[in-house]
Each structure stands twice: as C-alpha cells, then as structure tokens.
Write an enzyme that holds these catalytic residues in place. Structure first.
Site, mmCIF file in Angstrom:
data_model
loop_
_atom_site.group_PDB
_atom_site.id
_atom_site.type_symbol
_atom_site.label_atom_id
_atom_site.label_comp_id
_atom_site.label_asym_id
_atom_site.label_seq_id
_atom_site.Cartn_x
_atom_site.Cartn_y
_atom_site.Cartn_z
ATOM 1 N N PHE A 157 0.810 -1.229 0.000
ATOM 2 C CA PHE A 157 0.000 0.000 0.000
ATOM 3 C C PHE A 157 0.835 1.267 0.000
ATOM 4 O O PHE A 157 0.344 2.335 -0.320
ATOM 5 C CB PHE A 157 -0.943 -0.002 1.219
ATOM 6 C CG PHE A 157 -0.257 0.370 2.524
ATOM 7 C CD1 PHE A 157 0.028 1.691 2.842
ATOM 8 C CD2 PHE A 157 0.140 -0.613 3.433
ATOM 9 C CE1 PHE A 157 0.671 2.037 4.023
ATOM 10 C CE2 PHE A 157 0.785 -0.282 4.618
ATOM 11 C CZ PHE A 157 1.050 1.050 4.910
ATOM 12 N N LYS A 181 -1.135 -7.313 -9.283
ATOM 13 C CA LYS A 181 -2.154 -7.344 -8.224
ATOM 14 C C LYS A 181 -1.750 -6.270 -7.230
ATOM 15 O O LYS A 181 -0.905 -6.477 -6.365
ATOM 16 C CB LYS A 181 -2.167 -8.728 -7.563
ATOM 17 C CG LYS A 181 -3.484 -9.127 -6.915
ATOM 18 C CD LYS A 181 -3.933 -8.241 -5.779
ATOM 19 C CE LYS A 181 -3.182 -8.416 -4.493
ATOM 20 N NZ LYS A 181 -3.547 -7.402 -3.477
ATOM 21 N N CYS A 289 9.635 1.586 3.523
ATOM 22 C CA CYS A 289 10.490 0.469 3.905
ATOM 23 C C CYS A 289 11.931 0.934 4.092
ATOM 24 O O CYS A 289 12.755 0.200 4.622
ATOM 25 C CB CYS A 289 10.431 -0.630 2.863
ATOM 26 S SG CYS A 289 11.109 -0.083 1.313
ATOM 27 N N GLU A 389 8.889 -4.470 13.288
ATOM 28 C CA GLU A 389 8.795 -3.357 12.334
ATOM 29 C C GLU A 389 7.534 -2.585 12.710
ATOM 30 O O GLU A 389 6.438 -3.143 12.686
ATOM 31 C CB GLU A 389 8.662 -3.879 10.893
ATOM 32 C CG GLU A 389 8.527 -2.741 9.902
ATOM 33 C CD GLU A 389 8.234 -3.180 8.464
ATOM 34 O OE1 GLU A 389 7.477 -4.129 8.260
ATOM 35 O OE2 GLU A 389 8.765 -2.529 7.547
HETATM 36 P P1 NAD Z 1 1.391 -6.713 3.004
HETATM 37 O O1 NAD Z 1 2.414 -7.770 3.084
HETATM 38 O O2 NAD Z 1 0.278 -6.731 3.982
HETATM 39 O O3 NAD Z 1 0.686 -6.719 1.554
HETATM 40 C C1 NAD Z 1 1.456 -6.696 0.376
HETATM 41 C C2 NAD Z 1 0.651 -7.353 -0.738
HETATM 42 O O4 NAD Z 1 0.416 -8.715 -0.389
HETATM 43 C C3 NAD Z 1 -0.700 -6.723 -0.978
HETATM 44 O O5 NAD Z 1 -0.946 -6.693 -2.362
HETATM 45 C C4 NAD Z 1 -1.657 -7.662 -0.259
HETATM 46 O O6 NAD Z 1 -2.928 -7.711 -0.874
HETATM 47 C C5 NAD Z 1 -0.965 -8.998 -0.384
HETATM 48 N N1 NAD Z 1 -1.253 -9.878 0.757
HETATM 49 C C6 NAD Z 1 -1.500 -9.503 2.031
HETATM 50 N N2 NAD Z 1 -1.689 -10.595 2.805
HETATM 51 C C7 NAD Z 1 -1.562 -11.673 2.010
HETATM 52 C C8 NAD Z 1 -1.623 -13.072 2.227
HETATM 53 N N3 NAD Z 1 -1.886 -13.587 3.434
HETATM 54 N N4 NAD Z 1 -1.414 -13.884 1.176
HETATM 55 C C9 NAD Z 1 -1.158 -13.394 -0.040
HETATM 56 N N5 NAD Z 1 -1.078 -12.063 -0.308
HETATM 57 C C10 NAD Z 1 -1.270 -11.220 0.713
HETATM 58 O O7 NAD Z 1 2.168 -5.312 3.043
HETATM 59 P P2 NAD Z 1 1.549 -3.851 3.124
HETATM 60 O O8 NAD Z 1 0.977 -3.654 4.474
HETATM 61 O O9 NAD Z 1 0.726 -3.568 1.939
HETATM 62 O O10 NAD Z 1 2.885 -2.983 2.960
HETATM 63 C C11 NAD Z 1 3.729 -2.643 4.042
HETATM 64 C C12 NAD Z 1 4.881 -3.612 4.162
HETATM 65 O O11 NAD Z 1 5.600 -3.645 2.935
HETATM 66 C C13 NAD Z 1 5.897 -3.198 5.206
HETATM 67 O O12 NAD Z 1 6.307 -4.346 5.891
HETATM 68 C C14 NAD Z 1 7.044 -2.611 4.391
HETATM 69 O O13 NAD Z 1 8.304 -2.662 5.011
HETATM 70 C C15 NAD Z 1 6.997 -3.469 3.183
HETATM 71 N N6 NAD Z 1 7.638 -2.824 2.043
HETATM 72 C C16 NAD Z 1 8.849 -3.299 1.651
HETATM 73 C C17 NAD Z 1 9.494 -2.698 0.599
HETATM 74 C C18 NAD Z 1 10.831 -3.194 0.142
HETATM 75 O O14 NAD Z 1 11.274 -2.758 -0.908
HETATM 76 N N7 NAD Z 1 11.491 -4.084 0.857
HETATM 77 C C19 NAD Z 1 8.908 -1.619 -0.068
HETATM 78 C C20 NAD Z 1 7.661 -1.181 0.345
HETATM 79 C C21 NAD Z 1 7.029 -1.794 1.416
#
Ligand code: NAD
Length: 504
Positions: A157, A181, A289, A389
């Site tokens: 997000f 997605k 992140c 985190e």
């Molecule tokens: P999230 O892991 O909740 O969701 C990421 C994606 O995965 C979304 O599209 C979501 O719909 C999907 N998803 C969520 N739960 C799922 C499941 N159980 N099974 C399959 N798919 C699932 O992450 P978020 O809350 O959207 O984003 C924040 C997180 O992303 C933080 O931990 C942040 O550090 C990380 N992030 C990392 C980077 C990087 O480059 N390392 C960059 C941006 C964000």
C-alpha cells in the site's frame, strides 16, 4: 481515465486485455480516505477464474509482444514516460487520496517511479548480449537474453505507483506480459498507469490488473502459466510467497519489511544528523520500507541529538495530505494507527522512555487515522518497540558507548534493508560500508534508495530470492539467458568426429 477523484465512491474493477472488467466474484473491499476515515470506493476482489482470465490475456498477448522490435518497445516506454510526466499531478492526487501521504511526497514517489520507466527506455542497450568470434575455428559463441513469458507483480500500500513501476517497466520492456495485483487499499493508481500505457501504444493484454486479496495472490502463485513473481510487502507474506511460488517452480523475488538503523558517531554534525533522522523517520508518516526507525547514538552524542530531534519534530505539521501546509499525513488505516500507537505503551512497559507521544498531536482529534511524530529513548533489543517493524512515525533511540556495539546491534537485527552512518570521518564510514550486513548503505544519506540504474534490495529477512529489484538485476530477473554456438562450415571440410567437442 480509469479512476479519478471525481469518480470517487464508485466500483474499482480489473483491467484485462485493455478493458475495465467487472468482477463476478461477489467479494469486494472498501477503499478509505485515511485523512477523514470515509469510504470513497469499493474495490472488487478477483476470484480464481478472474485471475485465470488475466493470465490468459497476458499469455495471448505475449508471442506478438515478444516479437515486437526493441525500438518499438522503447518508443512505447518513452511515450509512457511522457504521459506519466504530463499527468504527475493527477497521479499524486490519486495516491494521496487513497494512501494519505502528502501531495509533495506523492509527487516525489511519481518522480522516482518515472526513473524506472526512463531506465526501461534503454532496453535495446540493456538486452545486448556478448559475442565471441572464433571461439573455435569457424565457430562463434554468443549470448542472448529472452523474456520469460507471463510474469506477475504483487505490491504494497505504501507506494501505489513507484513499486508497480519498479516491476512493470522492466518486465514489459524486456518483452514479458505482466499481471499486477496492487494493494487492495490503494487500487486506483495502477489502473491509471495501465490506461496511460494503453494510450502510449502498449498492445492490449501486455499489462493487466487484477484487484483483490489473498485469493487472487494464491491463484497467481499456483498458475502454471505464470513464470515469475515479484513481490513487495511485509516479511511474513514475502517469506510465504517465496516458499509457495518457488515450490511451484517459479522464479521469485520477494522483498519484505525493514528496521533501518542510523548510526550517529560522536564526530557527526548534530544538526545535520537531526535533520536527517527527522526527515527519514517521519516522512510519509514512517510508512516507507527505507524509513529510519532506530537511531543508534554512539558515545555522548545521544543527549544533544535527542534535543535537536525533539526541537524539529514538534514543529512538524500533521494534517490531511491534500492540505498543502501538511508535512505529514495520516496512516493507512485505523487498525494500523492503533497498532503503531500500541508500541508507545509497550515501550513504557518494557522500560524505555517515551520522550514525545504522538497521540497528543492535535491532528489525532479528527476522524482521520493520524498519529503525531513520536520519539522513544533508551530502547534496547528485546523490547517490543525494537524487535518489531512498527511502520509508523515512531523513532527509537538506542544508546551505545562504542562503534563496535553500534555495529553489533545493526548486524544482529534480523532485517537488512537499509542502514546509514552519520560521521565526518571517512575511514569510519568506509569501515561501516565494509562491515554492515545490510543491502543498502547510506553515508550521511538517511534513505539510500538506489537510483534506477542500480538495483534495490535488502539482505536477510528483507529479501527472499537471489536478485534485487529494478536496474540491472531487474533486467536479469525478467529474462533468461541463451547461449548459441554457431558454425557455418565449408561442406568440403565436413567429417564425422565422435570425440567430445574441443577447441581447435
Ligand atoms: P502486506 O504484506 O500486507 O501486503 C502486500 C501485498 O500482499 C498486498 O498486495 C496484499 O494484498 C498482499 N497480501 C497480504 N496478505 C496476504 C496473504 N496472506 N497472502 C497473499 N497475499 C497477501 O504489506 P503492506 O501492508 O501492503 O505494505 C507494508 C509492508 O511492505 C511493510 O512491511 C514494508 O516494510 C513493506 N515494504 C517493503 C518494501 C521493500 O522494498 N522491501 C517496499 C515497500 C514496502
């Protein structure tokens, strides 16, 4: 255009084969404006059949797209770059509306995403292989890189535009067909990009968007026509995506969460370090992140540094992202805001000192998901506010006596996304660059996100997979190498030879 602010409170659909496609799954989610808590749209969630339709569209588009001349692919990327540039204000508003970040920050996100499109414009050059003439008499050997086929991206997000552009720019330029997605919390920006790509001349089916949640993701992970998965999100999901998709025979890069440290050595310029800690800790409300979440204060630097940080953070104007006077917007959801705030209570229970409690900020009185900048001192590994985190505007200060102790804390943290050192000593900085067990290091730079012609990626629990995302490793990820050994013999010299081929 697919989704604009004016169309708020509408159904957000899939984009398959160049068309908006309504879901028949009967499942959907609410999209909320984090600045006031109001529901602004409904996003339809794909079922397995709808994911299958998007993959089928991509599979059908792939052969012709793969055969499209490199110069034409580059031309489309140039046009997309230009359209994104022209529309950057509208895109920033879409980001701010659904994510909550300030318009200025959203414009910065678009600018960084654009750099990935610019990089992909160079695809004719990026796909050049090697050629060895006369590796044996009359024999030449050369390498080519070819696209994989249908590849999928799953995005978080916090960067509704930049992270999709990290993936799709290079994937498409390399000749793949892509299924994205996006996060169900911020679904509109990707649709806007897909429409712009169509306007730029991208053939229908090369870029498809499926909206949804775990059900859509799970189908992508098991679909036999999906060759590779790029994922960016939290560590538990990244790990599980990596395990499932690799078990299903796919190439995977799964980027996870972070806990980025910033070491401040005793010789650092206090004002510069405080400016950096505040900017990198509270920018985007800490929902980056690469945000700094732990300041490791070495020697007697902690006292003056905390004073300088406090002086700056209490001046930060928290408010709706669309209000141009706001410097920090709300968090993504009420649930997330409350979870972030709960770390302030756990910090006290665990023996740390809360110096500034963001729950006292005036903005928290509104219906938006606000939390003011918060600062915790005397934090130690083992405390909940250190071990997790937080992903919000909470900066922790860990006090240590020596550089060796600071390094140990940095390296023992299970995450390894980014880190930074603030010092005026070049030798100390170089030593840290050598020692740090982290993928991206900043020297007097608090958010060392690599430029688009390098690759982005952490180590340890911040990345599952071998290749980092975008830049040269992105091109590698979205292609596979093929080596051709070629001879054009003189029929007069041809003979049978049962020996193993050797150089002659
Ligand atoms: P999230 O892991 O909740 O969701 C990421 C994606 O995965 C979304 O599209 C979501 O719909 C999907 N998803 C969520 N739960 C799922 C499941 N159980 N099974 C399959 N798919 C699932 O992450 P978020 O809350 O959207 O984003 C924040 C997180 O992303 C933080 O931990 C942040 O550090 C990380 N992030 C990392 C980077 C990087 O480059 N390392 C960059 C941006 C964000």
């Amino acid at each position: 255009m697919a989704t604009t602010i004016a169309e708020a409170n509408h159904q957000i659909q899939h984009f398959i084969s160049g068309n908006a496609v309504a879901s028949k799954s009967g499942r959907s989610g609410k999209v909320t404006d984090p600045a006031n808590g109001q529901v602004i749209a409904t996003v339809e969630f794909a079922d397995a059949a709808e994911v299958d339709a998007a993959v089928a569209a991509a599979k059908a588009a792939f052969p012709e797209w793969r055969a499209t001349a490199l110069s034409r692919r580059a031309e489309i990327m140039f046009k997309l770059r230009s359209l994104l540039d022209t529309n950057r204000n509208e895109i920033a508003h879409i980001i701010s509306q659904e994510n909550g970040k300030t318009i200025a920050d959203a414009l910065g996100e678009v600018a960084r995403g654009l750099k990935n499109v610019e990089y992909a414009c160079g695809v004719p050059n990026l796909l050049k292989g090697g050629y060895s003439e006369q590796s044996s008499r009359g024999v030449d050997v050369y390498q080519i890189r070819q696209p994989l086929g249908v590849v999928a991206g799953i995005t978080p997000f916090n960067f509704p535009v930049m992270v999709p552009l990290w993936m799709l720019s290079n994937a498409i330029a390399c000749g793949n067909a892509f299924v994205l997605k996006p996060s169900e919390k911020v679904p509109s920006a990707s649709l806007f990009i897909a429409r712009l790509a169509q306007q730029a001349g991208l053939p229908d089916g090369v870029l498809n968007i499926v909206q949804g949640d775990k059900i859509a993701v799970d189908r992508l992970l098991e679909h036999t026509d999906v060759c590779a998965i790029s994922f960016v999100g939290s560590t538990p999901i990244a790990r599980s995506i990596y395990e499932t998709a690799t078990r299903n025979g796919k190439r995977v890069q799964a980027l996870g969460g972070a806990k980025n440290h910033m070491l401040v050595l005793p010789d650092a310029d206090i004002n510069m370090a405080a400016d950096a800690a505040v900017s990198a800790g509270y920018g985007a409300a800490g929902e980056r992140c690469m945000a700094i979440s732990v300041v490791v204060a070495v020697g007697d630097v902690a006292g003056p540094l905390i004073d300088a940080i406090r002086e700056r953070m209490i001046k930060i104007k928290v408010g709706p992202g669309k209000d141009t006077s706001s410097e920090m917007g709300p968090l993504i959801s009420r649930e997330h805001r409350d979870k972030v705030a709960s770390y302030l209570d756990s910090a006290k229970e665990d023996g740390a000192s809360v110096i500034v409690d963001g729950r006292e900020d005036a903005a928290t009185k509104s219906n938006g998901f606000f939390l003011g900048p918060s600062l915790i001192d005397n934090v130690k590994p083992g405390m909940r506010c250190y071990d997790n985190e937080i992903f919000g505007p909470v900066l922790s200060v860990v006090r240590v006596v020596t550089y060796a102790e600071a390094l140990k804390i940095n390296n023992e943290n299970p995450f390894g996304n980014g880190t930074a050192i603030f010092t005026q000593n070049g030798g100390a900085a170089r030593q840290f660059q050598f020692d740090a067990e982290v993928g991206m290091v900043g020297i007097n730079v608090p958010i060392p996100v690599p430029v688009s012609y390098y690759s982005f990626g952490g180590w340890k629990s911040s990345l599952f997979g071998d290749l980092h995302i975008y830049g040269p490793e992105g091109i590698q990820f979205y292609t596979r190498g093929k080596i051709v050994t070629s001879r054009w013999p003189d029929p007069g010299n041809s003979s049978v030879d049962l020996g193993f081929p050797q150089n002659r």
